[in-house]
Design an enzyme around this catalytic site. Structure first.
Site, PDB file in Angstrom:
ATOM      1  N   ARG A 174    -105.007  22.709  67.452  1.00 36.84           N
ATOM      2  CA  ARG A 174    -104.849  23.970  66.715  1.00 36.84           C
ATOM      3  C   ARG A 174    -105.007  25.144  67.669  1.00 36.84           C
ATOM      4  O   ARG A 174    -104.276  26.122  67.622  1.00 36.84           O
ATOM      5  CB  ARG A 174    -105.866  24.070  65.600  1.00 36.84           C
ATOM      6  CG  ARG A 174    -105.452  23.461  64.293  1.00 36.84           C
ATOM      7  CD  ARG A 174    -104.989  22.017  64.378  1.00 36.84           C
ATOM      8  NE  ARG A 174    -104.676  21.495  63.074  1.00 36.84           N
ATOM      9  CZ  ARG A 174    -105.574  20.953  62.246  1.00 36.84           C
ATOM     10  NH1 ARG A 174    -106.834  20.812  62.624  1.00 36.84           N
ATOM     11  NH2 ARG A 174    -105.208  20.521  61.054  1.00 36.84           N
ATOM     12  N   ASP A 203    -101.322  17.669  66.479  1.00 36.17           N
ATOM     13  CA  ASP A 203    -101.359  18.134  65.091  1.00 36.17           C
ATOM     14  C   ASP A 203    -100.132  19.003  64.873  1.00 36.17           C
ATOM     15  O   ASP A 203     -99.270  19.103  65.748  1.00 36.17           O
ATOM     16  CB  ASP A 203    -102.678  18.886  64.791  1.00 36.17           C
ATOM     17  CG  ASP A 203    -103.125  18.678  63.350  1.00 36.17           C
ATOM     18  OD1 ASP A 203    -102.349  19.056  62.446  1.00 36.17           O
ATOM     19  OD2 ASP A 203    -104.219  18.143  63.127  1.00 36.17           O
ATOM     20  N   HIS A 277     -99.633  15.611  59.564  1.00 37.82           N
ATOM     21  CA  HIS A 277    -100.080  16.476  60.668  1.00 37.82           C
ATOM     22  C   HIS A 277     -99.163  16.351  61.900  1.00 37.82           C
ATOM     23  O   HIS A 277     -99.636  16.439  63.038  1.00 37.82           O
ATOM     24  CB  HIS A 277    -101.524  16.128  61.068  1.00 37.82           C
ATOM     25  CG  HIS A 277    -102.550  16.600  60.077  1.00 37.82           C
ATOM     26  ND1 HIS A 277    -103.057  17.877  60.064  1.00 37.82           N
ATOM     27  CD2 HIS A 277    -103.155  15.951  59.044  1.00 37.82           C
ATOM     28  CE1 HIS A 277    -103.937  17.997  59.080  1.00 37.82           C
ATOM     29  NE2 HIS A 277    -104.005  16.849  58.441  1.00 37.82           N
ATOM     30  N   GLU A 353    -104.610  13.212  55.290  1.00 39.94           N
ATOM     31  CA  GLU A 353    -103.928  14.329  54.613  1.00 39.94           C
ATOM     32  C   GLU A 353    -102.408  14.292  54.777  1.00 39.94           C
ATOM     33  O   GLU A 353    -101.789  15.293  55.114  1.00 39.94           O
ATOM     34  CB  GLU A 353    -104.471  15.659  55.156  1.00 39.94           C
ATOM     35  CG  GLU A 353    -105.942  15.834  54.885  1.00 39.94           C
ATOM     36  CD  GLU A 353    -106.531  17.082  55.510  1.00 39.94           C
ATOM     37  OE1 GLU A 353    -107.365  17.712  54.850  1.00 39.94           O
ATOM     38  OE2 GLU A 353    -106.155  17.427  56.661  1.00 39.94           O
ATOM     39  N   ASP A 446    -117.164  23.061  61.684  1.00 35.94           N
ATOM     40  CA  ASP A 446    -116.244  24.214  61.626  1.00 35.94           C
ATOM     41  C   ASP A 446    -116.430  24.995  60.331  1.00 35.94           C
ATOM     42  O   ASP A 446    -115.752  26.001  60.123  1.00 35.94           O
ATOM     43  CB  ASP A 446    -114.789  23.745  61.734  1.00 35.94           C
ATOM     44  CG  ASP A 446    -114.394  22.825  60.581  1.00 35.94           C
ATOM     45  OD1 ASP A 446    -115.212  21.953  60.205  1.00 35.94           O
ATOM     46  OD2 ASP A 446    -113.276  22.977  60.047  1.00 35.94           O
TER      47      ASP A 446
END
Ligand code: ACM
Length: 635
Positions: A174, A203, A277, A353, A446
């Site tokens: 990221r 990702d 992702h 996800e 995070d």
């Protein structure tokens, strides 16, 4: 009382206090620690002696840190017999009860003896030894402060870890962290005896590892349009826009990092996150998507929508197509090169996800379901995972994945990293599979570590006191199947090392203690005290950290007549909260919070600040009353 007697008594008392060193503040808490009387004072010249070639690099690291901060000139020597007044690092012969990573440390007023069965054990002993010295030992430049006594208290310590897997995950996709920044991260993590760096290498926002047979993964996939500000609110990139933000590690860089980590007894586990992702991979090779089109590496614009009930959907297809053989051909190339670079036995395939809405619309996926007799999308993902597991196994590695890989049936031989709480880990352990516990309820560093009104924007909340409650072995689970635990540092919103450090420390200390120290040794009040001592060490090392543990928390309810009732909460019990409703900045002369507050008519903001012993210790928080009203109306 006679004046002379008073002075003499006071002098003796003071000397007594000085002779008794403060309790050592070791994190993670050692298995056994006995403190004696007096100190060992570092002489200006000394030899660090070790009986083994294998331990020489560890001795050199210790000497280097001492020399760097003190300006002394310590030599390191391989020598079997004991030297008077020396620091000794000794690899012993089957020292009982400390295993392969444990150590025994004996500090007397005349010498220091560190023993272990392995160089790794000595290395962890060195981390403890450095924590016995004043915080200034952490300095990267010589400290010329004559008032610092380079002393450590007389102690005897026996110590060894509870778990073999003590991980930290760093998301370098990221936001990209340079090779040097990753090395610095390793230097910081080993101070707290972490031994596993999980690198989240791919990702939607960037592919960060050179794959020589698929060059577009990095020429295209490692770069994106640059955006700065509040992640998730950014504008979409356009095809013609320059792609200037990013970077990747060449294979030479990876080899250098693996070696650097190994010298510090850290393994690196690579993660290639598929089939979701995967926007960076699809941007490089759009033919791998079930949905034809042009794809760009995501720049932080929102394309996954979370309605708030645990479900999610994507507005762009960021998945690899499970019905396309080319996907498995490409992944074979990727894992071939990845397996050759990382000696660690596990490769992590992500698996989390994955939005399957585009698969549902795909004729190719429907045909695959018919052919393979797959009854739903979970089984389609399971089919994908099983294919990847076979590829990974063919490269001589074992597969690990996030707990979604359980859905539709777990692949043979796969290990599970439990992140949506502990339940995936429990389910995998019931199937006799190895598990690493990284629950977002305790180890997602995070997340907010204080009230969202006073913290940089992120997702849900994880306070330090909750992190410290992390217990990797759930009731009823065979502890042998729990390899250990890990803190995860996702970096969507962390564009700098300073911010990453702010999120990691001190919650990284809480997780470190939960995975190294015996369960019965954990004690929140003791941990807090030691954490405060470590703030001085982090300051000396110029490492950033958060002091949000001192800040007030806010809970809101309504009284019998419907008026707001505000309860302020604390993580650190002995701070005093002062507050105002009149738009001025409260200090230690303002009212002290003692019981739930009602809001004066027409007040707009409640301001709260925490003090201890007349010194401000937390941030001043401005809480809008409208925000509290909104919270009180939430179900
Ligand atoms: C994850 O946090 N999506 C593994």
């Amino acid at each position: 009382m006679n004046k002379f007697f008073l002075i003499a008594a006071c002098t003796l008392l003071c000397l007594g206090v000085l002779a008794q060193p403060a309790t050592p503040a070791i994190i993670p808490q050692p298995v056994q620690l006995q403190q004696g009387q007096g100190f060992f004072t570092l002489p200006a010249t000394i030899t660090i002696a070790t009986n083994s070639k294998e331990a020489l690099p560890v001795a050199q690291m210790l000497g280097k840190q001492i020399n760097k901060a003190t300006g002394f000139n310590y030599a390191v020597k391989e020598q079997s017999e004991k030297l008077n007044g020396a620091l000794h690092l000794v690899i012993g012969n089957n020292i009982a009860g400390i295993g392969q990573e444990g150590y025994q440390l004996a500090v007397t007023t005349t010498d220091v003896q560190l023993q272990a069965n392995t160089a790794a054990g000595l290395f962890y002993g060195v981390q403890t030894l450095l924590q016995l010295l004043p915080p200034a030992i952490e300095s990267n430049t010589v400290i010329n402060d004559k008032s610092i006594a380079w002393q450590m208290p007389v102690v005897t310590i026996t110590d060894y870890p509870r778990f073999g897997w003590r991980g930290l995950m760093l998301d370098v996709s990221r936001h990209f962290f340079t090779k040097q920044e990753v090395k610095d991260f390793i230097d910081n993590m080993v101070k707290y005896k972490y031994n596993m760096l999980h690198l989240h290498l791919t990702d939607d926002q960037g592919w960060r590892i050179e794959i020589k047979s698929l060059p577009k993964l990095t020429t295209v996939g490692a770069w994106r349009a640059e955006r700065t500000g509040d992640w998730g609110t950014f504008t979409k990139p356009t095809p013609e826009e320059p792609k200037t933000y990013g970077g990747f590690y060449t294979q030479e860089d990876i080899k250098e990092l693996v070696q650097y980590a190994k010298e510090r007894f850290v393994s690196i586990m690579p993660e290639i996150d598929v089939p979701g992702h995967s926007m960076a991979m699809v941007a490089a090779y759009p033919e791998l998507s079930c949905t034809p089109g042009t794809y760009l590496v995501n720049s932080g614009d929102r394309f996954m929508i979370w309605p708030g009930n645990g479900t999610f959907y994507g507005t762009i297809d960021n998945t690899l197509c499970p019905a396309n053989e080319k996907v498995f051909e490409y992944l074979d190339k990727v894992f071939e090169e990845v397996a050759a670079l990382f000696p660690f036995p596990y490769i992590h395939m992500g698996g989390d996800e994955c939005y399957k809405g585009y698969w549902e619309k795909s004729d190719a996926v429907s045909a695959l379901m018919k052919k393979e007799k797959l009854k739903d999308m979970h089984e389609v993902q399971s089919y994908f995972v099983k294919r990847v597991e076979k590829i990974v196994r063919s490269k001589g590695k074992q597969l690990m994945g996030w707990d979604e890989i359980l859905e539709g049936g777990l692949a043979e031989g796969a290990a599970v990293m439990s992140w949506r709480g502990m339940k995936g880990g429990i389910e995998a352990a019931k199937m006799n599979r190895p598990v690493v516990m990284t629950p977002n309820t305790h180890t997602y560093v995070d997340l907010y570590q204080g009230d969202p009104v006073a913290e940089p924007p992120t997702y849900s909340r994880l306070l330090l006191n909750q992190s410290y409650k992390f217990e990797p072995v759930p009731d009823g689970v065979d502890p042998k199947l729990i390899l250990g635990g890990q803190a995860n540092l996702w970096s969507e919103r962390l564009s700098t090392v300073r911010h990453a450090e702010y999120m990691l420390w001190p919650r990284g200390l809480a997780v470190a203690e939960s995975i190294w120290s015996p369960k019965e040794k954990k004690d929140w009040n003791s941990f807090l005290k030691r954490t405060e001592a470590h703030f001085d060490r982090l300051d000396a090392a110029a490492t950033n950290y958060s002091r949000s543990m001192y800040d007030a928390g806010f809970t809101v309810s309504k009284d019998a007549t419907g008026n707001l009732l505000i309860t302020l909460t604390k993580q650190v019990e002995d701070v005093v909260l002062h507050y105002s409703f009149d738009e001025s900045f409260p200090d230690q002369f303002y009212p002290v919070y003692t019981k739930p507050l009602t809001v004066p008519k027409d007040a707009s903001n409640l301001r709260v600040v925490s003090y201890r012993n007349g010194k401000q210790v937390g941030k001043q928080i401005k809480m809008p009353i409208a925000e509290l009203k909104k919270r009180s109306e939430r179900k």
